[in-house]
Design a protein around this motif. Structure first.
Motif, PDB file in Angstrom:
ATOM      1  N   LEU A 171      -7.499   8.396  13.357  1.00 30.57           N
ATOM      2  CA  LEU A 171      -8.564   7.727  12.610  1.00 30.57           C
ATOM      3  C   LEU A 171      -8.027   6.557  11.791  1.00 30.57           C
ATOM      4  N   PHE A 172      -6.964   6.771  11.044  1.00 33.29           N
ATOM      5  CA  PHE A 172      -6.388   5.718  10.199  1.00 33.29           C
ATOM      6  C   PHE A 172      -5.917   4.554  11.076  1.00 33.29           C
ATOM      7  N   SER A 173      -5.272   4.892  12.200  1.00 34.84           N
ATOM      8  CA  SER A 173      -4.808   3.857  13.122  1.00 34.84           C
ATOM      9  C   SER A 173      -5.978   3.060  13.675  1.00 34.84           C
ATOM     10  N   ALA A 208     -12.370  10.716  -1.024  1.00 34.30           N
ATOM     11  CA  ALA A 208     -11.405  10.674  -2.123  1.00 34.30           C
ATOM     12  C   ALA A 208     -10.298   9.657  -1.889  1.00 34.30           C
ATOM     13  N   MET A 209     -10.057   9.320  -0.621  1.00 37.30           N
ATOM     14  CA  MET A 209      -8.999   8.351  -0.306  1.00 37.30           C
ATOM     15  C   MET A 209      -9.484   6.911  -0.320  1.00 37.30           C
ATOM     16  N   GLN A 210     -10.810   6.702  -0.316  1.00 37.24           N
ATOM     17  CA  GLN A 210     -11.319   5.339  -0.346  1.00 37.24           C
ATOM     18  C   GLN A 210     -10.841   4.633  -1.616  1.00 37.24           C
ATOM     19  N   GLY A 211     -10.362   3.433  -1.451  1.00 38.64           N
ATOM     20  CA  GLY A 211      -9.832   2.675  -2.578  1.00 38.64           C
ATOM     21  C   GLY A 211      -8.323   2.703  -2.663  1.00 38.64           C
ATOM     22  N   LEU A 212      -7.701   3.717  -2.049  1.00 37.10           N
ATOM     23  CA  LEU A 212      -6.244   3.765  -2.031  1.00 37.10           C
ATOM     24  C   LEU A 212      -5.656   2.814  -1.000  1.00 37.10           C
ATOM     25  N   PHE A 213      -6.455   2.491   0.024  1.00 37.11           N
ATOM     26  CA  PHE A 213      -5.984   1.659   1.129  1.00 37.11           C
ATOM     27  C   PHE A 213      -6.967   0.521   1.378  1.00 37.11           C
TER      28      PHE A 213
END
Length: 246
Positions: free
Chosen positions: A8-10, A187-192
């Motif tokens: 997904l991240f890729s 929760a990870m939105q904004g970190l990347f």
């Protein structure tokens, strides 16, 4: 896309760079498709035997086994097989993509820990028998900021903590035609600097595989399959051709 955060991240990075949209989902039993205009397909974190793919798996049993010539895979490039299995790259597909496209590494410690925790890319650094090999690959990929994190952390606890906090080992699946996951993407939105949301399109099963599972890799050559990866020195995971779903 396959069924985990590495894929997904890729995919999210490839979408930002090139506008690629997730139109197929692969869960090792079936392929699901969203409505689309036919365009060339790129598999992401999937060890397919034919077609374009980004991949990080060991895809040979014997040194002379065939490989997919359209696979962007550092283990395939370096001729890693069962015989030299412990010389493999043991990091994620994501880190290969970040390296290849010179994606800036985020500044926060939390984000860097997550990058290293995905697909347990940190683990080789903390194995005394594999540490030098692990560092060579990280240097080859020019991921020096992440090497600094590995050197600063004296134990694996910090990676366990972020895995637990965001459920990084959670899976992605199809539920009533839509992608869903137990990974805490919100929760990870904004970190990347990428959008980690799942596609909101509807997906329908379009292909079922005839055979899949795990098999001993001892004393045999690589079989004729759709996807193939050594999951340990002595075992491989595979799918074989099946049939379209009408």
């Amino acid at each position: 896309m396959s069924d985990d955060l590495d894929s997904l991240f890729s995919c999210s990075i490839l979408k930002k760079l090139f506008g690629y949209e997730v139109k197929y989902f692969y869960d090792f039993d079936s392929i699901y498709s969203a409505p689309h205009i036919h365009k060339p397909t790129v598999c992401v974190d999937i060890a397919v035997e034919q077609g374009m793919t980004w991949d990080n798996h060991v895809v040979k049993i014997m040194p002379n086994d065939s490989i997919n010539p359209q696979s962007a895979n550092i283990n395939a490039i370096n001729d890693i097989s069962r015989r030299n299995y412990f010389n493999k790259y043991a990091g994620s597909t994501l880190l290969q993509i970040i390296s290849y496209y010179n994606i800036p590494i985020p500044k926060s410690r939390e984000a860097r820990l997550i990058l290293l925790a995905i697909d347990s890319s940190y683990m080789g650094h903390y194995n005394k028998d594999f540490k030098d090999t692990h560092r060579r690959y990280m240097e080859q990929l020019e991921l020096y900021e992440l090497i600094d994190v590995l050197e600063q952390e004296t134990s694996v606890q910090a990676y366990y903590d972020v895995k637990h906090k965001y459920n990084l080992n959670g899976k992605i699946s199809i539920n009533n035609g839509y992608l869903n996951t137990t990974i805490d993407l919100v929760a990870m939105q904004g970190l990347f600097d990428v959008d980690l949301r799942l596609s909101e399109e509807s997906f329908m099963k379009s292909y079922e595989f005839g055979d899949r599972g795990r098999h001993s890799a001892i004393g045999i050559s690589k079989p004729d399959v759709f996807s193939f990866a050594l999951t340990s020195r002595n075992e491989y995971k595979y799918t074989t051709a099946g049939c379209k779903v009408v």
